[in-house]
Scaffold this motif. Sequence first.
Motif, short mmCIF file in Angstrom:
data_model
loop_
_atom_site.label_atom_id
_atom_site.label_comp_id
_atom_site.label_asym_id
_atom_site.label_seq_id
_atom_site.Cartn_x
_atom_site.Cartn_y
_atom_site.Cartn_z
N THR A 17 -56.97 -44.97 11.61
CA THR A 17 -57.14 -46.33 10.67
C THR A 17 -58.06 -46.05 9.37
OG1 THR A 17 -59.13 -46.67 12.08
CG2 THR A 17 -57.00 -47.39 13.13
N PRO A 18 -57.87 -47.04 8.49
CA PRO A 18 -58.51 -46.53 7.14
C PRO A 18 -60.12 -46.80 7.51
CG PRO A 18 -56.59 -48.39 7.13
CD PRO A 18 -56.86 -48.03 8.35
N GLU A 19 -60.48 -47.61 8.47
CA GLU A 19 -61.67 -47.48 8.79
C GLU A 19 -62.30 -46.21 9.44
OE1 GLU A 19 -59.86 -49.77 9.99
OE2 GLU A 19 -60.16 -51.47 8.67
N LEU A 21 -60.70 -43.35 8.95
CA LEU A 21 -60.66 -42.32 8.07
C LEU A 21 -62.00 -42.27 7.11
CD1 LEU A 21 -56.88 -42.56 7.12
CD2 LEU A 21 -58.05 -40.44 8.33
N GLU A 22 -62.42 -43.61 6.84
CA GLU A 22 -63.60 -43.63 6.02
C GLU A 22 -65.02 -43.26 6.57
OE1 GLU A 22 -65.76 -44.70 2.37
OE2 GLU A 22 -63.58 -44.45 2.95
N ARG A 23 -64.82 -43.46 7.84
CA ARG A 23 -65.96 -43.01 8.77
C ARG A 23 -66.06 -41.31 8.77
NH1 ARG A 23 -64.88 -46.94 12.66
NH2 ARG A 23 -63.90 -45.11 13.85
N CYS A 24 -64.92 -40.94 8.84
CA CYS A 24 -64.80 -39.46 8.96
C CYS A 24 -65.10 -38.85 7.58
CB CYS A 24 -63.24 -38.84 9.20
SG CYS A 24 -63.06 -39.17 11.06
N ARG A 25 -64.81 -39.55 6.64
CA ARG A 25 -65.21 -38.91 5.21
C ARG A 25 -66.58 -39.00 4.89
NH1 ARG A 25 -66.26 -40.59 0.09
NH2 ARG A 25 -66.13 -42.79 0.74
N LYS A 26 -67.27 -40.09 5.37
CA LYS A 26 -68.77 -40.37 5.12
C LYS A 26 -69.69 -39.36 6.22
CE LYS A 26 -68.80 -44.70 2.97
NZ LYS A 26 -69.23 -46.23 3.06
N TRP A 29 -70.29 -36.30 4.32
CA TRP A 29 -71.20 -36.34 2.94
C TRP A 29 -72.51 -35.75 2.97
CZ3 TRP A 29 -68.86 -38.49 -1.23
CH2 TRP A 29 -69.72 -38.85 -2.27
N SER A 35 -69.69 -36.59 -6.32
CA SER A 35 -68.98 -38.08 -6.05
C SER A 35 -68.34 -38.13 -7.74
CB SER A 35 -70.01 -39.05 -5.61
OG SER A 35 -70.87 -39.16 -6.74
#
Length: 95
Positions: A17-19, A21-26, A29, A35
């Motif tokens: 899910t987009p959420e 994927l965003e959690r994985c990306r962050k 970090w 950035s």
Amino acid sequence: MSDPLPPQAKPRPGARTPEGLERCRKATWKHGRRSAEAIAGQRLRGQARRIVADLDALIREAEAACVELEMGADLADAVAESQPPTCHEGGRFID
């Protein structure tokens, strides 16, 4: 027959899910140096440094020209003072 890989080594599907994927990306970090905002700031700082260097070069060039003009004026005054007057009238020099 059993799976060739033990359960902990099986590939996992990961976030979809987009959420997620965003959690994985962050989650990976570590710092913000790469950035888009940081890169844009680095570019601006680089441009500013180049502009300042160009301005410094122009200032040095202008100062050198002023020194040359002052030296030229001083030299012309010195030469004028050191040369005897060339016009004379009746054996007497006229300034």
